[in-house]
Design an enzyme around this catalytic site. Structure first.
Site, short mmCIF file in Angstrom:
data_model
loop_
_atom_site.label_atom_id
_atom_site.label_comp_id
_atom_site.label_asym_id
_atom_site.label_seq_id
_atom_site.Cartn_x
_atom_site.Cartn_y
_atom_site.Cartn_z
N HIS A 10 -3.62 -11.23 -7.54
CA HIS A 10 -3.41 -10.33 -8.67
C HIS A 10 -2.24 -9.37 -8.44
O HIS A 10 -1.87 -9.07 -7.29
CB HIS A 10 -4.68 -9.52 -8.96
CG HIS A 10 -5.08 -8.62 -7.81
ND1 HIS A 10 -4.49 -7.40 -7.57
CD2 HIS A 10 -5.99 -8.79 -6.84
CE1 HIS A 10 -5.02 -6.85 -6.51
NE2 HIS A 10 -5.95 -7.68 -6.03
N ARG A 61 -8.85 -6.94 -12.33
CA ARG A 61 -7.44 -7.05 -11.95
C ARG A 61 -6.99 -8.51 -11.84
O ARG A 61 -5.84 -8.83 -12.16
CB ARG A 61 -7.18 -6.30 -10.64
CG ARG A 61 -8.01 -6.73 -9.43
CD ARG A 61 -7.89 -5.70 -8.31
NE ARG A 61 -8.57 -6.04 -7.07
CZ ARG A 61 -9.85 -5.77 -6.82
NH1 ARG A 61 -10.61 -5.19 -7.76
NH2 ARG A 61 -10.39 -6.08 -5.65
N GLU A 88 -12.70 -10.48 -4.18
CA GLU A 88 -12.12 -9.96 -2.95
C GLU A 88 -13.21 -9.78 -1.89
O GLU A 88 -14.41 -9.70 -2.20
CB GLU A 88 -11.42 -8.62 -3.24
CG GLU A 88 -10.81 -7.90 -2.06
CD GLU A 88 -9.77 -8.73 -1.31
OE1 GLU A 88 -10.14 -9.77 -0.72
OE2 GLU A 88 -8.59 -8.33 -1.30
N HIS A 158 -7.70 -12.91 -5.17
CA HIS A 158 -7.47 -11.74 -4.33
C HIS A 158 -6.94 -12.14 -2.96
O HIS A 158 -7.08 -13.28 -2.54
CB HIS A 158 -8.79 -10.97 -4.18
CG HIS A 158 -9.42 -10.64 -5.50
ND1 HIS A 158 -9.19 -9.45 -6.15
CD2 HIS A 158 -10.21 -11.38 -6.30
CE1 HIS A 158 -9.84 -9.46 -7.31
NE2 HIS A 158 -10.46 -10.61 -7.42
#
Length: 206
Positions: A10, A61, A88, A158
């Site tokens: 991202h 995100r 993430e 991520h």
């Protein structure tokens, strides 16, 4: 048969900008992050890529980055699968802390171990090995079969969930993956062989 896989971290998030451990928290993109995501989409467009399906995490995100890339590609209606397996790494007790403050609290050496070791998690959180343990089975069950069937697949996720996939795809050791950095908003392009190993790897950073 083309077996195309593109992985994109991202764009810069509000917490990246503030130097905070983010993990599973859900800050949005900064203006820079939005620009990075659009630029990633433009690079994919210049390469002539069109995708058959996209995957992303359940965090804003990554989803926003994906939406911006697809808009640049003219593919806003593309089928998209969201799953927390691609989230993430969970930073546990470090989540929300400024990285400099964490070093003052626990010491630079300890924080470095938590951030850069393969299998030592921060308190209440995940190591990279733990992240791999949830992201890789999802990749093997869902994403890889799509690619090997001849689909072009885009994954927006991520730094650590993607590094764990890169470790598996490229056959890297724990020591090798720890040295591998992923820039925000920079696509990693793979053409895979029928046996799932990479035939071509390209970092689309310009």
């Amino acid at each position: 048969m083309d077996r195309i896989l593109v992985l994109v971290r991202h764009g810069q998030s509000e917490w990246n900008l503030k130097n905070l451990f983010t993990g599973w928290k859900d800050p949005g993109l900064t203006e820079k992050g939005i620009a990075e995501a659009k630029a990633a989409g433009e690079r994919l467009k210049r390469k002539g890529l069109k995708f058959d399906i996209a995957y992303t995490s359940v965090l804003t995100r990554a989803q926003h980055t994906l939406d911006l890339m697809l808009a640049e590609l003219g593919q806003t209606g593309l089928k998209t699968v969201k799953d927390q397996a691609l989230n993430e790494r969970d930073y546990g007790d470090l989540t929300g802390l400024n990285k400099d403050d964490a070093r003052k609290k626990w010491g630079e050496e300890q924080v470095l171990v938590w951030r850069r070791s393969y299998d030592v998690p921060p308190p209440g959180g995940e190591s990279l090995k733990d992240t791999l343990a949830r992201a890789l089975p999802y990749y093997m069950t869902h994403i890889q079969p799509d690619v090997l069937s001849g689909k072009s697949v885009l994954v927006a996720a991520h730094g650590n969930s993607l590094r764990s996939l890169i470790m598996a795809i490229e056959g890297l050791t724990p020591a090798e993956i720890l040295k591998r950095e992923l820039e925000t908003g920079v696509p990693v392009f793979y053409r895979l062989k029928a046996d799932s190993r990479p035939e071509k790897i390209e970092i689309l950073n310009g």
